[in-house]
Design an enzyme around this catalytic site. Structure first.
Site, PDB file in Angstrom:
ATOM      1  N   ALA A 211       0.844  -1.206   0.000  1.00 25.93           N
ATOM      2  CA  ALA A 211       0.000   0.000   0.000  1.00 25.93           C
ATOM      3  C   ALA A 211       0.876   1.252   0.000  1.00 25.93           C
ATOM      4  CB  ALA A 211      -0.900  -0.004   1.233  1.00 25.93           C
TER       5      ALA A 211
ATOM      6  N   SER B 255      11.732   0.926  -2.939  1.00 23.12           N
ATOM      7  CA  SER B 255      11.719   1.431  -4.319  1.00 23.12           C
ATOM      8  C   SER B 255      13.081   1.943  -4.769  1.00 23.12           C
ATOM      9  CB  SER B 255      10.710   2.579  -4.400  1.00 23.12           C
ATOM     10  OG  SER B 255      10.911   3.338  -5.570  1.00 23.12           O
TER      11      SER B 255
ATOM     12  N   GLU C 245      13.395   4.475  -6.388  1.00 25.77           N
ATOM     13  CA  GLU C 245      13.337   5.940  -6.204  1.00 25.77           C
ATOM     14  C   GLU C 245      14.210   6.370  -5.035  1.00 25.77           C
ATOM     15  OE1 GLU C 245      11.875   7.903  -8.963  1.00 25.77           O
ATOM     16  OE2 GLU C 245      11.763   9.173  -7.204  1.00 25.77           O
TER      17      GLU C 245
ATOM     18  N   TYR D 274       7.985  11.292  -1.851  1.00 26.80           N
ATOM     19  CA  TYR D 274       7.689   9.856  -1.947  1.00 26.80           C
ATOM     20  C   TYR D 274       8.922   9.029  -1.590  1.00 26.80           C
ATOM     21  CZ  TYR D 274       7.188   5.310  -4.300  1.00 26.80           C
ATOM     22  OH  TYR D 274       7.171   3.962  -4.590  1.00 26.80           O
TER      23      TYR D 274
HETATM   24  P1  NAP Z   1      -0.440   1.234  -6.989  1.00 28.33           P
HETATM   25  O1  NAP Z   1      -0.996   0.604  -8.226  1.00 28.33           O
HETATM   26  O2  NAP Z   1      -0.490   2.710  -6.857  1.00 28.33           O
HETATM   27  O3  NAP Z   1      -1.138   0.548  -5.736  1.00 28.33           O
HETATM   28  C1  NAP Z   1      -1.061   1.097  -4.451  1.00 28.33           C
HETATM   29  C2  NAP Z   1      -2.066   0.406  -3.578  1.00 28.33           C
HETATM   30  O4  NAP Z   1      -2.059   1.019  -2.275  1.00 28.33           O
HETATM   31  C3  NAP Z   1      -3.519   0.495  -4.057  1.00 28.33           C
HETATM   32  O5  NAP Z   1      -4.150  -0.734  -3.802  1.00 28.33           O
HETATM   33  C4  NAP Z   1      -4.095   1.585  -3.178  1.00 28.33           C
HETATM   34  O6  NAP Z   1      -5.497   1.539  -3.042  1.00 28.33           O
HETATM   35  C5  NAP Z   1      -3.414   1.236  -1.868  1.00 28.33           C
HETATM   36  N1  NAP Z   1      -3.486   2.300  -0.870  1.00 28.33           N
HETATM   37  C6  NAP Z   1      -3.223   3.624  -1.019  1.00 28.33           C
HETATM   38  N2  NAP Z   1      -3.402   4.265   0.130  1.00 28.33           N
HETATM   39  C7  NAP Z   1      -3.801   3.347   1.042  1.00 28.33           C
HETATM   40  C8  NAP Z   1      -4.157   3.395   2.406  1.00 28.33           C
HETATM   41  N3  NAP Z   1      -4.129   4.551   3.085  1.00 28.33           N
HETATM   42  N4  NAP Z   1      -4.515   2.250   3.044  1.00 28.33           N
HETATM   43  C9  NAP Z   1      -4.547   1.086   2.368  1.00 28.33           C
HETATM   44  N5  NAP Z   1      -4.226   0.968   1.061  1.00 28.33           N
HETATM   45  C10 NAP Z   1      -3.867   2.085   0.415  1.00 28.33           C
HETATM   46  O7  NAP Z   1       1.097   0.827  -6.835  1.00 28.33           O
HETATM   47  P2  NAP Z   1       1.885  -0.422  -7.449  1.00 28.33           P
HETATM   48  O8  NAP Z   1       2.517  -0.010  -8.717  1.00 28.33           O
HETATM   49  O9  NAP Z   1       1.008  -1.613  -7.395  1.00 28.33           O
HETATM   50  O10 NAP Z   1       3.062  -0.553  -6.392  1.00 28.33           O
HETATM   51  C11 NAP Z   1       2.910  -1.366  -5.230  1.00 28.33           C
HETATM   52  C12 NAP Z   1       3.896  -0.907  -4.185  1.00 28.33           C
HETATM   53  O11 NAP Z   1       5.221  -1.006  -4.687  1.00 28.33           O
HETATM   54  C13 NAP Z   1       3.739   0.548  -3.751  1.00 28.33           C
HETATM   55  O12 NAP Z   1       4.091   0.621  -2.391  1.00 28.33           O
HETATM   56  C14 NAP Z   1       4.760   1.287  -4.596  1.00 28.33           C
HETATM   57  O13 NAP Z   1       5.152   2.476  -3.967  1.00 28.33           O
HETATM   58  C15 NAP Z   1       5.875   0.263  -4.653  1.00 28.33           C
HETATM   59  N6  NAP Z   1       6.721   0.287  -5.825  1.00 28.33           N
HETATM   60  C16 NAP Z   1       6.191   0.262  -7.069  1.00 28.33           C
HETATM   61  C17 NAP Z   1       7.007   0.224  -8.190  1.00 28.33           C
HETATM   62  C18 NAP Z   1       6.446   0.195  -9.569  1.00 28.33           C
HETATM   63  O14 NAP Z   1       7.200   0.478 -10.521  1.00 28.33           O
HETATM   64  N7  NAP Z   1       5.199  -0.176  -9.748  1.00 28.33           N
HETATM   65  C19 NAP Z   1       8.400   0.213  -8.006  1.00 28.33           C
HETATM   66  C20 NAP Z   1       8.918   0.222  -6.719  1.00 28.33           C
HETATM   67  C21 NAP Z   1       8.075   0.244  -5.622  1.00 28.33           C
HETATM   68  P3  NAP Z   1      -6.482   2.126  -4.187  1.00 28.33           P
HETATM   69  O15 NAP Z   1      -6.540   1.050  -5.236  1.00 28.33           O
HETATM   70  O16 NAP Z   1      -7.746   2.326  -3.461  1.00 28.33           O
HETATM   71  O17 NAP Z   1      -5.853   3.377  -4.709  1.00 28.33           O
HETATM   72  N1  GDD Z   2       3.980  10.050 -14.651  1.00 26.82           N
HETATM   73  C1  GDD Z   2       4.513  10.728 -15.666  1.00 26.82           C
HETATM   74  N2  GDD Z   2       3.679  11.411 -16.506  1.00 26.82           N
HETATM   75  N3  GDD Z   2       5.852  10.711 -15.835  1.00 26.82           N
HETATM   76  C2  GDD Z   2       6.356  11.377 -16.901  1.00 26.82           C
HETATM   77  C3  GDD Z   2       5.551  12.075 -17.797  1.00 26.82           C
HETATM   78  C4  GDD Z   2       4.151  12.099 -17.587  1.00 26.82           C
HETATM   79  O1  GDD Z   2       3.383  12.700 -18.323  1.00 26.82           O
HETATM   80  N4  GDD Z   2       6.356  12.610 -18.740  1.00 26.82           N
HETATM   81  C5  GDD Z   2       7.598  12.267 -18.457  1.00 26.82           C
HETATM   82  N5  GDD Z   2       7.614  11.522 -17.324  1.00 26.82           N
HETATM   83  C6  GDD Z   2       8.826  11.003 -16.678  1.00 26.82           C
HETATM   84  C7  GDD Z   2       8.931  11.315 -15.180  1.00 26.82           C
HETATM   85  O2  GDD Z   2       9.393  12.640 -14.985  1.00 26.82           O
HETATM   86  C8  GDD Z   2       9.947  10.246 -14.764  1.00 26.82           C
HETATM   87  O3  GDD Z   2      11.247  10.667 -15.041  1.00 26.82           O
HETATM   88  C9  GDD Z   2       9.619   9.061 -15.689  1.00 26.82           C
HETATM   89  O4  GDD Z   2       8.809   9.590 -16.746  1.00 26.82           O
HETATM   90  C10 GDD Z   2       8.865   7.921 -15.010  1.00 26.82           C
HETATM   91  O5  GDD Z   2       7.740   8.475 -14.333  1.00 26.82           O
HETATM   92  P1  GDD Z   2       6.609   7.517 -13.717  1.00 26.82           P
HETATM   93  O6  GDD Z   2       6.107   6.581 -14.745  1.00 26.82           O
HETATM   94  O7  GDD Z   2       5.635   8.396 -13.017  1.00 26.82           O
HETATM   95  O8  GDD Z   2       7.439   6.616 -12.688  1.00 26.82           O
HETATM   96  P2  GDD Z   2       8.502   7.030 -11.566  1.00 26.82           P
HETATM   97  O9  GDD Z   2       9.833   6.504 -12.028  1.00 26.82           O
HETATM   98  O10 GDD Z   2       8.403   8.439 -11.192  1.00 26.82           O
HETATM   99  O11 GDD Z   2       7.991   6.180 -10.318  1.00 26.82           O
HETATM  100  C11 GDD Z   2       7.572   4.809 -10.474  1.00 26.82           C
HETATM  101  O12 GDD Z   2       8.674   3.950 -10.248  1.00 26.82           O
HETATM  102  C12 GDD Z   2       9.200   3.988  -8.909  1.00 26.82           C
HETATM  103  C13 GDD Z   2      10.394   3.013  -8.879  1.00 26.82           C
HETATM  104  O13 GDD Z   2      11.527   3.623  -9.398  1.00 26.82           O
HETATM  105  C14 GDD Z   2       6.428   4.568  -9.478  1.00 26.82           C
HETATM  106  O14 GDD Z   2       5.874   3.318  -9.733  1.00 26.82           O
HETATM  107  C15 GDD Z   2       6.937   4.599  -8.049  1.00 26.82           C
HETATM  108  O15 GDD Z   2       5.871   4.185  -7.175  1.00 26.82           O
HETATM  109  C16 GDD Z   2       8.109   3.606  -7.930  1.00 26.82           C
HETATM  110  O16 GDD Z   2       8.611   3.582  -6.621  1.00 26.82           O
END
Ligand code: NAP
Ligand code: GDD
Length: 368
Positions: free
Chosen positions: A84, A128, A130, A158
């Site tokens: 979450a 992450s 990040e 974040y």
């Molecule tokens: P996501 O699609 O944004 O899912 C986040 C989840 O957290 C959703 O189910 C959301 O609920 C829930 N949530 C938000 N606020 C909450 C709260 N207060 N209490 C309980 N649940 C809550 O993210 P994801 O891409 O699946 O990523 C999963 C995890 O991995 C996150 O912690 C993210 O930061 C981390 N992460 C993601 C990536 C990536 O590239 N995807 C990379 C590194 C780390 P709703 O559906 O209601 O919004």
């Molecule tokens: N979202 C978004 N929207 N990003 C954009 C856009 C736009 O219109 N245009 C350019 N970008 C660039 C962002 O500035 C960033 O450099 C890159 O695209 C990726 O952005 P996101 O897809 O929003 O992902 P993120 O790298 O910032 O974060 C995701 O990855 C992290 C792991 O490295 C998220 O999933 C985070 O929750 C996760 O921790």
């Protein structure tokens, strides 16, 4: 029969839904936590809602009592996954307090509840890439990379909240003896990705554009059945259809994006939940980087995605809009997954080409 029991916080998100699929396929009893919403937020897990081993409960990780109640209600829970988060980096600059409460303190609420209740479960924290922010190491070939030893230099509210949760997970492992592991996951995407992350924003736009193009060009066309991925468009068709000349105001807005020059190490979400599960199967808890080891810019992703529908030069379709720039950016991410490969055998199964194909196929068919 005693089944392995897991709780997933964040089960309605991209990763939570893939993880739920994985655990159900492994015979687990899965409790999925979803927060209260004014609209239905169970889209990604709707196919599991009637499954006998899948249980949906309401809860919010910012509310410690809600977390305790959930953990208490499930007898002998084996594995707890904290996925979450307020997970959008750009949003975290505008809502830092909320991001802190959910993404940072939420993790503490779960860890502290596990200890207070005396549970013997294993815990996974979604850390992450990040957290590395502006930091990287350089290998003997002069290539930049990040691994478990690379220092953190977070560039967003974040990332700072994620660092706090990461260190808290380590502390509970060391101070309280919890089997608590953190996966430092690099970006992972797919057909369930939220539509305001850059990859899905691109593939979704292309899907809608193709649908619009087919619809306007020939209203009788069932575009799904006749669509040819290799079809090309002339530049003149782009966002004003000839019907405009007949008095109809039919336009398609261009794709507006921010920084196109950042590098990301993009993998497929379905592969990455396997890594989460593997971490909790290890005898000792630990932290692991999960990534592909390859890095591409947003421009490269645009090349692949537009290339999928036969467009080589996407410059007329895309507008760079400073509205999407971030106050601070993470310029370069490329992970090294040697440790998890060595300890668990995990490797990514998708390259960028396969990832884009999966997302494009999905968004062109409009299944969700
Ligand atoms: P996501 O699609 O944004 O899912 C986040 C989840 O957290 C959703 O189910 C959301 O609920 C829930 N949530 C938000 N606020 C909450 C709260 N207060 N209490 C309980 N649940 C809550 O993210 P994801 O891409 O699946 O990523 C999963 C995890 O991995 C996150 O912690 C993210 O930061 C981390 N992460 C993601 C990536 C990536 O590239 N995807 C990379 C590194 C780390 P709703 O559906 O209601 O919004
Ligand atoms: N979202 C978004 N929207 N990003 C954009 C856009 C736009 O219109 N245009 C350019 N970008 C660039 C962002 O500035 C960033 O450099 C890159 O695209 C990726 O952005 P996101 O897809 O929003 O992902 P993120 O790298 O910032 O974060 C995701 O990855 C992290 C792991 O490295 C998220 O999933 C985070 O929750 C996760 O921790």
């Amino acid at each position: 029969m005693d089944r392995t029991k897991a709780i997933i916080f964040g089960a309605t998100g991209q990763d939570g839904s893939h993880l739920a699929d994985l655990l159900i396929s492994k015979g687990y009893e899965v409790t999925a936590v979803s927060r209260r919403c004014s609209v239905d937020n169970t889209q990604r897990i709707k196919h599991l809602l009637d499954h006998e081993r899948f249980h949906l409960v309401q809860g919010d990780i910012t509310d410690a009592s809600s977390v305790i109640n959930i953990l208490q209600d499930i007898e002998n829970v084996d594995e707890v996954y904290n996925l979450a988060a307020q997970s959008h980096v750009g949003v975290s600059f505008k809502q830092p307090g909320l991001t802190w409460d959910i993404t940072g303190k939420g993790c503490l609420n779960i860890l502290q509840s596990i200890v207070d209740l005396g549970l013997h479960c294993r815990f996974y924290q979604a850390s992450s890439s990040e957290m590395f922010g502006d930091s990287y190491d350089v290998n003997e070939h002069g290539e930049k990379y990040q691994n478990e030893q690379t220092k953190f230099l977070p560039q967003s509210p974040y990332a700072i909240a994620k660092c706090a949760a990461h260190y808290m997970t380590r502390l509970f492992r060391e101070a309280n003896g919890l089997h608590a592991s953190a996966g430092i996951l690099f970006n992972h995407e797919g057909e369930r990705r939220g539509e305001n992350f850059v990859t899905r924003k691109i593939t979704k736009w292309i899907g809608n554009f193709v649908r619009w193009k087919k619809h306007v060009a020939d209203e009788e066309t069932e575009w799904e059945s006749t669509y040819e991925p290799a079809m090309t468009f002339s530049e003149d068709d782009i966002h004003i259809h000839p019907k405009v000349a007949e008095g109809e105001n039919i336009k398609f807005p261009k794709l507006r994006l921010g920084n196109l020059d950042a590098f990301r190490d993009w993998g497929y979400a379905g592969d990455y939940v396997e890594a989460m599960w593997l971490m909790l199967q290890q005898e000792q808890p630990d932290d692991y980087v999960v990534c592909t080891g390859k890095t591409y810019t947003i421009r490269d992703f645009l090349d692949e995605a537009f290339g999928y529908i036969g467009i080589e030069d996407w410059s007329d379709f895309v507008v760079v809009d400073p509205k999407f720039y971030r106050p601070a950016e993470v310029d370069y991410l490329r992970g090294d997954h040697s440790k998890i490969k060595e300890k668990t055998g995990w490797e990514p199964k998708h390259d960028l080409d396969g990832l884009v194909r999966t997302m494009m196929e999905h968004d062109l068919n409009g299944i969700i």
